[in-house]
Scaffold this active site. Structure first.
Site, PDB file in Angstrom:
ATOM      1  N   HIS A 122      -4.138  -3.391  -0.940  1.00 22.71           N
ATOM      2  CA  HIS A 122      -2.830  -3.456  -0.299  1.00 22.71           C
ATOM      3  C   HIS A 122      -1.775  -3.872  -1.312  1.00 22.71           C
ATOM      4  O   HIS A 122      -2.056  -4.631  -2.235  1.00 22.71           O
ATOM      5  CB  HIS A 122      -2.860  -4.411   0.896  1.00 22.71           C
ATOM      6  N   LEU A 123      -0.588  -3.354  -1.130  1.00 22.58           N
ATOM      7  CA  LEU A 123       0.521  -3.601  -2.051  1.00 22.58           C
ATOM      8  C   LEU A 123       1.461  -4.639  -1.436  1.00 22.58           C
ATOM      9  O   LEU A 123       1.939  -4.468  -0.314  1.00 22.58           O
ATOM     10  CB  LEU A 123       1.270  -2.285  -2.305  1.00 22.58           C
TER      11      LEU A 123
END
Ligand SMILES: [Zn+2]
Length: 164
Positions: A122-123
């Site tokens: 996830h960013l």
């Protein structure tokens, strides 16, 4: 009550994120009936954007691929594209809602790099204010974490995809 005191327990919680045995919280979130309860501010075809329940800072968003992959190199080019577009849209919404002075954008791949949920990449998009002492002036009266998160959610949601 000082804001510092209010934030401290959340940081501790961030260090010990909830992880279930066989299920992945990032895979399950989009299937929740109520996006507001799930804190999902935007749902795309390849990625979704969610407010972090254990934020580094107010308005901390995560852009999460729908695919359950652990590494950036596992993602198709179209998903990589969607991740960056998601970050851009998130930053645009945060700018409109809270006028931060800067952003940290990045990913922690692997437990060694500090990933809370290493199995599902996830960013992170974290808004920053000068000194980070005066964040969320609009919502400073908010008393509890759930109230704070929902008020933050509403402000971001309202400002999503407003770019002309
Ligand atoms: Zn997953």
């Amino acid at each position: 009550m000082s804001k510092k005191v209010l934030w401290a327990p959340w940081r501790m919680e961030y260090l010990q994120p909830e992880e279930k045995n066989d299920s992945c919280v990032f895979c399950e979130l989009p299937s929740k009936a109520n996006p507001r309860e799930a804190l999902i501010v935007d749902q795309g075809k390849a990625v979704y954007t969610v407010l972090n329940k254990y934020p580094y800072n107010s308005g901390h968003l995560m852009i999460i691929p729908l695919e359950h992959k652990a590494a950036l190199t596992d993602l198709h080019a179209s998903v990589l594209h969607a991740l960056m577009e998601g970050a851009s849209a998130a930053m645009d919404a945060l700018e409109r809602a809270f006028h931060p002075d800067g952003f940290n954008v990045g990913l922690n791949q692997g437990r060694a790099a500090g990933a809370g949920i290493p199995a599902h990449l996830h960013l992170h998009v974290v808004p920053r204010w000068n000194g980070d002492t005066n964040f969320m002036p609009v919502l400073s009266e908010t008393k509890s974490l759930p109230q704070h998160l929902l008020a933050t959610y509403d402000a971001i949601k309202e400002n999503f995809h407003k770019k002309a």
